[in-house]
Motif scaffolding. Structure first.
Motif, PDB file in Angstrom:
ATOM      1  N   LEU A 294       1.216   4.224  -3.516  1.00 60.52           N
ATOM      2  CA  LEU A 294       0.499   6.357  -3.109  1.00 60.52           C
ATOM      3  C   LEU A 294       2.128   6.283  -3.048  1.00 60.52           C
ATOM      4  O   LEU A 294       1.860   7.211  -3.245  1.00 60.52           O
TER       5      LEU A 294
ATOM      6  N   ARG B 121       0.895  -1.333  -0.024  1.00 61.91           N
ATOM      7  CA  ARG B 121      -0.132   0.014  -0.125  1.00 61.91           C
ATOM      8  C   ARG B 121       0.829   1.127   0.089  1.00 61.91           C
ATOM      9  O   ARG B 121       0.623   2.187  -0.993  1.00 61.91           O
ATOM     10  N   GLN B 122       2.156   1.338   1.335  1.00 58.15           N
ATOM     11  CA  GLN B 122       2.849   1.973   0.783  1.00 58.15           C
ATOM     12  C   GLN B 122       3.574   2.180  -1.182  1.00 58.15           C
ATOM     13  O   GLN B 122       3.797   3.443  -0.586  1.00 58.15           O
TER      14      GLN B 122
ATOM     15  N   LYS C 102      -7.731  11.237  -5.095  1.00 61.37           N
ATOM     16  CA  LYS C 102      -7.071  12.262  -5.210  1.00 61.37           C
ATOM     17  C   LYS C 102      -8.145  13.318  -6.032  1.00 61.37           C
ATOM     18  O   LYS C 102      -8.546  14.700  -5.876  1.00 61.37           O
TER      19      LYS C 102
ATOM     20  N   ARG D 117      -3.461   1.810  -6.493  1.00 60.85           N
ATOM     21  CA  ARG D 117      -3.070   2.753  -6.523  1.00 60.85           C
ATOM     22  C   ARG D 117      -4.837   3.717  -7.429  1.00 60.85           C
ATOM     23  O   ARG D 117      -4.713   4.710  -6.819  1.00 60.85           O
TER      24      ARG D 117
ATOM     25  N   ASP E  44      -7.349   4.607  -5.377  1.00 57.95           N
ATOM     26  CA  ASP E  44      -6.534   6.036  -4.146  1.00 57.95           C
ATOM     27  C   ASP E  44      -6.650   6.866  -5.025  1.00 57.95           C
ATOM     28  O   ASP E  44      -7.144   8.018  -4.379  1.00 57.95           O
TER      29      ASP E  44
END
Length: 197
Positions: free
Chosen positions: A16, A12-13, A66, A58, A61
């Motif tokens: 992002l 996940r890190q 965003k 991604r 997210d």
């Protein structure tokens, strides 16, 4: 894109870690979203669930976090193109995002399960390696009949015989390997507690 064995939180890190520019037109980001989704599906079909997870996450997210704050979504429809892009975005949110989130959730379960199995296996292997005592060799006890001087004389005699035979062959020009020479071997002690007896 090869990710390797990582936990879902590490993946996940990684997912992002991308650049987002709020000034980029919504139209371009919608194309990027489609491209990310295509790549994620391709990675999943190839069996690379780690890369697929990163790309699906991604995508989610980008759509949910965003683009939801993108300036073109807040504008009152001035042009037909803006309305069209806004409608396309809302379709992605309504139709595709829930399916992608479900895929992300399922992949996360599989990744965490595999990761925990690997970690458990590694910890067991490390524990086994630490438990193994260092092998300490015990000194070999020679029989009481062993005579070290006699043994050393036999070794010396053997070395002298072999060097004499080699020297004679060189002097007589006899380098033929087929010449049979009788070799004398030293007398070796017999061990009463040998493992092969």
């Amino acid at each position: 894109m090869f990710i390797g064995m990582k936990s879902s939180s590490q993946l996940r890190q990684e997912a992002l870690e991308y650049t987002y520019n709020a000034n980029t037109p919504l139209k371009i980001y919608l194309k990027v979203c489609v491209s990310i989704l295509d790549k994620a599906q391709l990675e999943f079909q190839k069996g690379d669930i780690f890369s697929a997870y990163v790309l699906y996450y991604r995508y989610a997210d980008l759509i949910a976090n965003k683009l939801s704050d993108h300036s073109e979504l807040a504008l009152v429809a001035e042009r037909d193109q803006t309305v069209l892009h806004r409608e396309e975005y809302y379709q992605l949110v309504k139709l595709e995002l829930p399916a992608v989130l479900k895929i992300v959730e399922d992949l996360q379960k599989n990744i965490d399960l595999d990761y925990n199995k690997i970690q458990l296996s590694l910890s067991k292997n490390i524990a086994k390696q630490q438990k193994k005592p260092n092998h300490v060799s015990e000194p070999v006890l020679l029989p009481k009949t062993f005579n070290e001087n006699r043994f050393n004389q036999s070794i010396s005699f053997f070395n002298n015989m072999n060097s004499n035979i080699t020297l004679e062959n060189k002097m007589h020009g006899n380098n033929n390997n087929n010449t049979h020479q009788e070799l004398l071997y030293p007398e070796l002690p017999t061990l009463s507690n040998a493992s092969y007896i």
